[in-house]
Design a protein around this motif. Structure first.
Motif, mmCIF file in Angstrom:
data_model
loop_
_atom_site.group_PDB
_atom_site.id
_atom_site.type_symbol
_atom_site.label_atom_id
_atom_site.label_comp_id
_atom_site.label_asym_id
_atom_site.label_seq_id
_atom_site.Cartn_x
_atom_site.Cartn_y
_atom_site.Cartn_z
ATOM 1 N N LYS A 37 -39.327 32.699 13.991
ATOM 2 C CA LYS A 37 -39.968 33.636 13.087
ATOM 3 C C LYS A 37 -40.998 32.887 12.234
ATOM 4 O O LYS A 37 -40.917 31.663 12.077
ATOM 5 C CB LYS A 37 -38.939 34.315 12.181
ATOM 6 N N PRO A 38 -41.987 33.601 11.686
ATOM 7 C CA PRO A 38 -42.946 32.971 10.790
ATOM 8 C C PRO A 38 -42.357 32.861 9.390
ATOM 9 O O PRO A 38 -41.354 33.514 9.084
ATOM 10 C CB PRO A 38 -44.135 33.951 10.826
ATOM 11 N N ILE A 92 -36.561 42.173 17.946
ATOM 12 C CA ILE A 92 -37.865 41.694 18.409
ATOM 13 C C ILE A 92 -38.947 42.477 17.687
ATOM 14 O O ILE A 92 -38.980 43.718 17.748
ATOM 15 C CB ILE A 92 -38.022 41.865 19.937
ATOM 16 N N MET A 93 -39.841 41.778 17.012
ATOM 17 C CA MET A 93 -41.029 42.375 16.400
ATOM 18 C C MET A 93 -42.252 41.910 17.190
ATOM 19 O O MET A 93 -42.460 40.700 17.357
ATOM 20 C CB MET A 93 -41.164 41.977 14.930
ATOM 21 N N PHE A 94 -43.058 42.842 17.650
ATOM 22 C CA PHE A 94 -44.165 42.493 18.526
ATOM 23 C C PHE A 94 -45.354 43.409 18.243
ATOM 24 O O PHE A 94 -45.245 44.424 17.537
ATOM 25 C CB PHE A 94 -43.745 42.591 19.999
ATOM 26 N N LYS A 95 -46.470 43.057 18.820
ATOM 27 C CA LYS A 95 -47.685 43.868 18.737
ATOM 28 C C LYS A 95 -48.369 43.860 20.106
ATOM 29 O O LYS A 95 -48.541 42.806 20.709
ATOM 30 C CB LYS A 95 -48.660 43.324 17.695
ATOM 31 N N PRO A 186 -44.446 47.270 15.931
ATOM 32 C CA PRO A 186 -43.215 47.917 16.418
ATOM 33 C C PRO A 186 -42.082 46.896 16.543
ATOM 34 O O PRO A 186 -42.313 45.679 16.606
ATOM 35 C CB PRO A 186 -43.628 48.490 17.781
ATOM 36 N N ARG A 187 -40.848 47.429 16.593
ATOM 37 C CA ARG A 187 -39.675 46.563 16.684
ATOM 38 C C ARG A 187 -38.687 47.185 17.663
ATOM 39 O O ARG A 187 -38.580 48.407 17.775
ATOM 40 C CB ARG A 187 -39.023 46.378 15.318
ATOM 41 N N ALA A 188 -37.982 46.313 18.342
ATOM 42 C CA ALA A 188 -36.927 46.735 19.272
ATOM 43 C C ALA A 188 -35.666 45.946 18.943
ATOM 44 O O ALA A 188 -35.730 44.721 18.742
ATOM 45 C CB ALA A 188 -37.340 46.505 20.715
ATOM 46 N N HIS A 246 -41.586 37.794 15.817
ATOM 47 C CA HIS A 246 -40.312 37.109 15.647
ATOM 48 C C HIS A 246 -39.303 37.616 16.661
ATOM 49 O O HIS A 246 -39.426 38.724 17.204
ATOM 50 C CB HIS A 246 -39.790 37.232 14.204
ATOM 51 N N LEU A 247 -38.323 36.778 16.909
ATOM 52 C CA LEU A 247 -37.153 37.123 17.712
ATOM 53 C C LEU A 247 -35.946 36.555 16.974
ATOM 54 O O LEU A 247 -35.798 35.335 16.846
ATOM 55 C CB LEU A 247 -37.243 36.553 19.126
ATOM 56 N N LEU A 248 -35.109 37.448 16.465
ATOM 57 C CA LEU A 248 -33.954 37.068 15.653
ATOM 58 C C LEU A 248 -32.683 37.427 16.412
ATOM 59 O O LEU A 248 -32.476 38.595 16.779
ATOM 60 C CB LEU A 248 -33.982 37.792 14.297
#
Length: 512
Positions: A37-38, A92-95, A186-188, A246-248
């Motif tokens: 993650k940032p 997962i947060m992505f664009k 968006p997030r999954a 990010h991927l948590l």
């Protein structure tokens, strides 16, 4: 009766077991070795701790760009270590952004027994995988207008993914959701617990982290143990930027598991030592960056205050946005109401003026047994009425100008009379002030010019009404121009008479 009692006992036992299983508390633990993650997502050398990436993927301090918005690009990032726990949850947060109306191809989240390729055939990873793939497909290969689409595909290592049908015959479950070009990332959330796979999706239309909706849930899903996490993306003839912010990863443990699989004391010390070394390395890089960029760094306590907002700030911002929206709506409604009121007032004034100038008699009350009297027909048309209104406005403006000019002439005449009386007392009985005569001559000339201009403007006004509204049958009518000329002549005579009277009085006083 004995058989019935046995059945009841079995049912009661099963019920107790189900209640016990459902009431087990779930222990959650954040797994930093399977997360990124940032900020400081990537190190100075471009590496991501505990992860490896390749292909066209690019890692920065804020995100990992798996595939840039160019044609035929592929990239992936994979965790270095396999999982040591059975149940997990991944956020997962992505664009996915692009300039086109549609994009391609998409990205995928992987849980497989072996790490895949970085330039594979299935969204940047290897085909014939053994495990789970959560695919975010943005291109409609089968032309069924059912993309962007989120789907889960299971594979045992023998099946080839069917790109032509978008895997419609191979998917476990899925949902139709649009994840391209959203105002917020968006997030999954992918959850695998007790052989149940659940996927929640945040559409990125709001910044509220709780706005998840259920995409799908599948039961009796058996995944191999000790798999690897990965993310990949690919582009084709069309292209999008595929960024993962990010991927948590969170491990899920039941009460009986006691924190999942047990590890030895040596392994625990090794993990603790690696974590301490990673923390020290990160702190050293932060200190070095602060020394190299003193103007860009804030104090340590408030270093990341601008990255997040509190619940109160978020609620206040949402309330403020709602109030501003209501204010804009009320302003528009007020403007529309003012326009309607203005139109109604104008219409009423026009109707009142028209009916006040009708040639017929006033409308008589209806007699008993007779229909009510009809409204008289309008004597002039719309165009004629507009011309009449313009003519009246011109007359009003002209009279106002003439009134102001006459007031100015009266003021100047008073000043000139006072000045001429003082000059006559100083120069003699028969002396006349030349300045007084010049100003009087200019005033008379200006008065004549104004009267001539008024007459010219009145003569140029078009005759709008062809037939007068009223006639003068017994007396001769006088035009407005003639009336103005007579008034101007009378004012001139009164002015000269006043001057002459003042001079006579001044001479008489001087003589005595």
């Amino acid at each position: 009766m004995s058989a019935l009692n046995k059945n009841l006992i079995v049912l009661a036992t099963l019920s107790c077991i189900l209640v016990l299983v459902n009431t087990q508390s779930v222990h959650r633990r954040f797994e930093y070795k399977y997360s990124f993650k940032p900020p400081y997502l990537a190190q100075k050398d471009g590496s991501v701790p505990f992860w490896e990436y390749g292909g066209n993927a690019i890692a920065s301090g804020e995100s990992v760009r798996l595939a840039p918005s160019m044609r035929s690009q592929k990239g992936a990032i994979w965790a270095k270590n396999p999982l040591t726990f059975d149940w997990w949850e991944v956020d997962i947060m992505f664009k996915v952004t692009g300039r086109g109306r549609i994009g391609a191809d998409g990205l995928a989240f992987w849980y497989t027994t072996q790490r895949g390729d970085y330039t594979g055939e299935v969204f940047g990873s290897s085909d014939r995988w053994n495990g789970l793939a959560i695919i975010f497909d943005s291109f409609d290969n089968d032309n069924k207008h059912n993309n962007p689409y989120i789907m889960a595909v299971l594979n045992d290592g023998t099946k080839v993914f069917d790109h032509k049908s978008d895997g419609s015959q191979q998917l476990l479950s899925g949902c139709l959701r649009d994840f391209r070009n959203k105002p917020f990332p968006p997030r999954a959330r992918v959850e695998y617990y007790l052989n149940t796979l659940t996927v929640y999706f945040h559409n990125g239309m709001t910044n509220n982290e709780a706005d998840y909706e259920l995409c799908f849930r599948a039961e009796n899903v058996v995944l191999p143990r000790g798999g690897y996490f990965g993310l990949s993306a690919a582009t084709g003839g069309l292209a999008d930027d595929h960024d993962v912010i990010h991927l948590l990863t969170t491990s899920l443990h039941t009460t009986q598991q006691q924190g999942g699989q047990q590890i030895s004391a040596d392994e625990q010390q090794k993990l603790d030592r690696e974590y301490q070394e990673y923390q020290q390395k990160l702190e050293q890089q932060k200190d070095q960056y602060r020394k190299d960029h003193p103007d860009e760094m804030k104090d340590k306590d408030g270093e990341f205050d601008d990255w997040f907002e509190s619940d109160g700030q978020r609620e206040f911002r949402q309330i403020w946005q709602g109030v501003m929206t209501l204010q804009d709506s009320l302003r528009e409604v007020n403007k529309k109401v003012d326009e309607v009121i203005g139109k109604q007032t104008n219409s009423l004034s026009l109707l009142s003026a028209v009916y006040s100038h009708t040639q017929g008699q006033p409308i008589a009350p209806a007699q008993p047994g007779q229909p009510p009297a009809q409204m008289p027909a309008l004597p002039i048309g719309r165009h004629d009425w507009d011309g009449l209104v313009a003519n009246n406005q011109l007359m009003i403006n002209t009279i106002a100008e003439l009134k102001g000019f006459i007031i100015e002439i009266a003021r100047k005449s008073d000043a000139l009379i006072a000045a001429s009386g003082a000059g006559a007392g100083a120069a003699g009985a028969g002396a006349i002030n030349p300045q007084f005569l010049a100003e009087m001559r200019d005033s008379i000339h200006q008065l004549k010019t104004t009267v001539a201009g008024v007459a010219q403007r009145m003569s140029n006004v078009p005759q709008v009404v062809q037939q007068p509204l009223s006639s003068c049958p017994d007396i001769s009518c006088v035009s407005l121009t003639g009336l103005l000329v007579v008034v101007a002549a009378q004012l001139t005579l009164m002015f000269f008479y006043a001057v002459y009277k003042e001079r006579k009085e001044a001479q008489a006083k001087k003589f005595f």
